[in-house]
Motif scaffolding. Structure first.
Motif, PDB file in Angstrom:
ATOM      1  N   ALA A 173     -13.257   4.542 -35.689  1.00 54.17           N
ATOM      2  CA  ALA A 173     -12.483   4.388 -36.488  1.00 54.17           C
ATOM      3  C   ALA A 173     -13.097   5.429 -37.657  1.00 54.17           C
ATOM      4  N   TYR A 193      -6.352  11.824 -34.058  1.00 55.09           N
ATOM      5  CA  TYR A 193      -6.264  10.332 -34.060  1.00 55.09           C
ATOM      6  C   TYR A 193      -5.178  10.412 -33.803  1.00 55.09           C
ATOM      7  N   ASN A 235      -7.020   4.553 -36.012  1.00 58.05           N
ATOM      8  CA  ASN A 235      -8.127   5.384 -35.127  1.00 58.05           C
ATOM      9  C   ASN A 235      -9.198   5.613 -34.432  1.00 58.05           C
ATOM     10  N   GLN A 242      -7.954   9.563 -29.912  1.00 60.44           N
ATOM     11  CA  GLN A 242      -8.834  10.261 -30.371  1.00 60.44           C
ATOM     12  C   GLN A 242      -8.627  10.847 -29.425  1.00 60.44           C
TER      13      GLN A 242
END
Length: 145
Positions: free
Chosen positions: A5, A90, A95, A98
């Motif tokens: 993240a 993202y 997040n 990805q």
């Protein structure tokens, strides 16, 4: 160091067509077993090899998974090892999903570091999908059975 993240592939984008692994040499993959899944996903996402120590004990314990990783990684690396990372996004608000792109469509990789499937991509938690040259995506789910 490994929380996806908060990681961004700065070295991979700045150094373009060089193979950059930001894993530490003294921390091979299985030295931190609770981090192994995310480290594998990060390596695939960034198109870099995982950091392994190979000896009889490691091969006895993890040989099948190492072979599976190699089968998944080899075509990705062959297609885009020297291609620049041309995209990073993202795909989720937390997040944890990805996507990276390499070259002019040579490789697209999407990783879901979460524990549940990502609705938009359909990728289960803890899995990565990769498409070479826009072809059929291949999926790897390390540690998910």
């Amino acid at each position: 160091m490994f929380d996806p993240a908060y990681r961004v592939p700065l070295s991979q984008t700045v150094l373009h067509d060089a193979v950059i692994s930001t894993d530490r040499w003294e921390l091979p993959l299985y030295k931190l077993p609770h981090q192994a899944r995310d480290r594998i996903l990060l390596a695939m996402l960034y198109n870099t090899p995982v950091n392994l120590v190979l000896n009889d004990d490691e091969l006895d314990s993890h040989g099948e998974q190492i072979a599976e990783l190699q089968r998944f990684f080899h075509p990705l690396h062959e297609a885009a090892a020297t291609e620049p990372m041309t995209g990073f996004d993202y795909l989720s608000g937390d997040n944890l999903v990805q996507r990276t792109e390499f070259g002019d469509g040579a490789l697209t990789v999407t990783a879901n570091f979460g524990d549940t499937a990502h609705p938009a991509s359909g990728i289960p938690g803890g899995c990565v999908e990769a498409s070479v040259n826009g072809g059929q995506p291949q999926r790897l789910c390390p540690g998910n059975g």
